[in-house]
Write an enzyme that holds these catalytic residues in place. Structure first.
Site, PDB file in Angstrom:
ATOM      1  N   ARG A 111      39.975  58.012  43.790  1.00 24.79           N
ATOM      2  CA  ARG A 111      38.686  57.517  43.887  1.00 24.79           C
ATOM      3  C   ARG A 111      37.781  58.381  44.128  1.00 24.79           C
ATOM      4  NH1 ARG A 111      39.779  51.168  44.361  1.00 24.79           N
ATOM      5  NH2 ARG A 111      41.832  50.434  43.108  1.00 24.79           N
ATOM      6  N   ARG A 141      39.115  46.514  26.439  1.00 26.18           N
ATOM      7  CA  ARG A 141      40.124  46.867  26.651  1.00 26.18           C
ATOM      8  C   ARG A 141      41.638  46.770  27.559  1.00 26.18           C
ATOM      9  NH1 ARG A 141      38.403  51.833  31.099  1.00 26.18           N
ATOM     10  NH2 ARG A 141      40.664  52.728  30.805  1.00 26.18           N
ATOM     11  N   PRO A 145      34.875  45.486  37.840  1.00 27.33           N
ATOM     12  CA  PRO A 145      33.872  44.042  38.796  1.00 27.33           C
ATOM     13  C   PRO A 145      34.642  44.531  39.230  1.00 27.33           C
ATOM     14  CG  PRO A 145      33.926  43.677  36.085  1.00 27.33           C
ATOM     15  CD  PRO A 145      34.747  44.976  36.588  1.00 27.33           C
ATOM     16  N   GLU A 146      33.151  43.537  41.342  1.00 24.76           N
ATOM     17  CA  GLU A 146      33.518  44.398  42.382  1.00 24.76           C
ATOM     18  C   GLU A 146      33.101  42.256  42.497  1.00 24.76           C
ATOM     19  OE1 GLU A 146      32.938  47.275  45.106  1.00 24.76           O
ATOM     20  OE2 GLU A 146      33.487  49.074  43.229  1.00 24.76           O
ATOM     21  N   HIS A 173      36.327  42.239  19.884  1.00 19.27           N
ATOM     22  CA  HIS A 173      37.169  42.109  21.258  1.00 19.27           C
ATOM     23  C   HIS A 173      36.917  40.565  22.256  1.00 19.27           C
ATOM     24  CE1 HIS A 173      37.444  45.977  20.743  1.00 19.27           C
ATOM     25  NE2 HIS A 173      35.675  46.450  20.631  1.00 19.27           N
ATOM     26  N   LYS A 198      37.984  39.157  43.286  1.00 17.66           N
ATOM     27  CA  LYS A 198      37.687  39.359  42.222  1.00 17.66           C
ATOM     28  C   LYS A 198      38.115  38.290  41.132  1.00 17.66           C
ATOM     29  CE  LYS A 198      38.068  43.987  43.591  1.00 17.66           C
ATOM     30  NZ  LYS A 198      38.636  45.633  43.746  1.00 17.66           N
ATOM     31  N   ARG A 225      46.128  51.004  62.338  1.00 12.52           N
ATOM     32  CA  ARG A 225      46.473  51.496  60.871  1.00 12.52           C
ATOM     33  C   ARG A 225      45.853  53.010  60.944  1.00 12.52           C
ATOM     34  NH1 ARG A 225      45.473  47.535  57.262  1.00 12.52           N
ATOM     35  NH2 ARG A 225      45.307  49.013  55.539  1.00 12.52           N
TER      36      ARG A 225
END
Length: 293
Positions: free
Chosen positions: A283, A123, A2-3, A104, A58, A166
């Protein structure tokens, strides 16, 4: 994982039920989540009133009247559901009963008045911690986080200064929680597409030689804010595990322009390119090489 929009959606769902409620009892059915639950976890929560329900990046934050803050991270597959609550202004069926406890369901809060708040995490990469309120800002999980992308301190001047010099690509910079808090793979891909910026572009190009922002910086800040607001309004994105606290799915995944759209025509007006998938730092990244420069 989740973001920000998914976590904010959960926070808003919890707010009318949890804020101001007293936790009559707590069950720790499985103490070994990502990290062990704090010692005396259930006892320290029992009888406490939840004064506020907040979010940082988050992380969900529940301020308790005993001077501690409950930090909750949903991990990869965690979700929170509410049962037995009557919320003013909500239809009667908003919070759906689920029957027998799930395999769970690892932590359950029983609230005064009969409602329950259940943390489910197949998980077990999620976490729950108790931290003294006056140590919250210095806690290792929170102390190095960058500004909230929907807050007043996130703007073009800040982003230009954060990216100046950067030596990394733009996507990596935006995923760095020290630069901006709460962004993840989905919303970085979507925001970069809206801004017309390639994820391969060097982050330093968001700043001039003096560190001042440029037109690219302005476009990107606007795109990030717009994508996040729209995703929150849609209840987040449900790809695998995310659900709102009432059990319903988010639906922003139906509005994706590039994420998980490999091979499809780019939706940008007059662009004849197609969405590509590349791998950056392990990713998946989705973008259009034709209109994102």
């Amino acid at each position: 994982m989740p973001e920000l929009p998914e976590v904010e959606t959960v926070r808003r769902g919890l707010l009318p039920v949890l804020q101001g409620a007293v936790i009559e009892s707590a069950e720790a059915r499985r103490p070994d989540l990502r990290w062990p639950l704090p010692e005396g976890f259930a006892e320290r929560l029992t009888g406490r009133r939840v004064e506020a329900v907040g979010r940082r990046a988050k992380y969900l934050l529940a301020d308790l009247d005993g001077g501690e803050v409950l930090i909750v991270h949903l991990g990869m597959s965690g979700s929170i559901r509410i049962e037995g609550a009557q919320v003013k202004g909500r239809p009667a069926g908003f919070y759906h009963p689920r029957g027998e406890p799930g395999t769970h369901d690892h932590v359950v809060f029983h609230l005064a008045g009969g409602a329950t708040v259940t943390f489910n995490d197949p998980r077990r990469f999620g976490a729950m911690l108790l931290v003294p309120y006056d140590q919250l800002d210095s806690h290792p999980l929170l102390s190095s986080l960058g500004p909230e992308p929907l807050g007043n301190t996130f703007h073009a001047d800040y982003l230009a200064q954060a990216c100046a010099g950067r030596r990394t690509n733009l996507k990596a910079a935006l995923l760095d929680q020290k630069v901006v808090a709460g962004l993840g793979n989905i919303y970085v891909s979507e925001a970069l597409h809206r801004a017309g910026l390639s994820p391969r572009r060097m982050a330093s190009t968001l700043a001039s030689a003096s560190g001042a922002p440029n037109v690219r910086t302005e476009r990107l800040v606007t795109a990030i804010r717009d994508v996040l607001r729209e995703a929150i309004q849609a209840g987040g994105s449900s790809l695998k595990d995310h659900r709102q606290v009432n059990g319903e799915l988010g639906y922003f995944q139906h509005n994706f322009k590039v994420y998980d759209r490999e091979g499809e025509p780019c939706p940008t007006l007059r662009c004849k390119g197609h969405v590509q998938r590349i791998v950056q730092a392990g990713r998946s990244t989705f973008f259009c090489a034709t209109c994102q420069r």
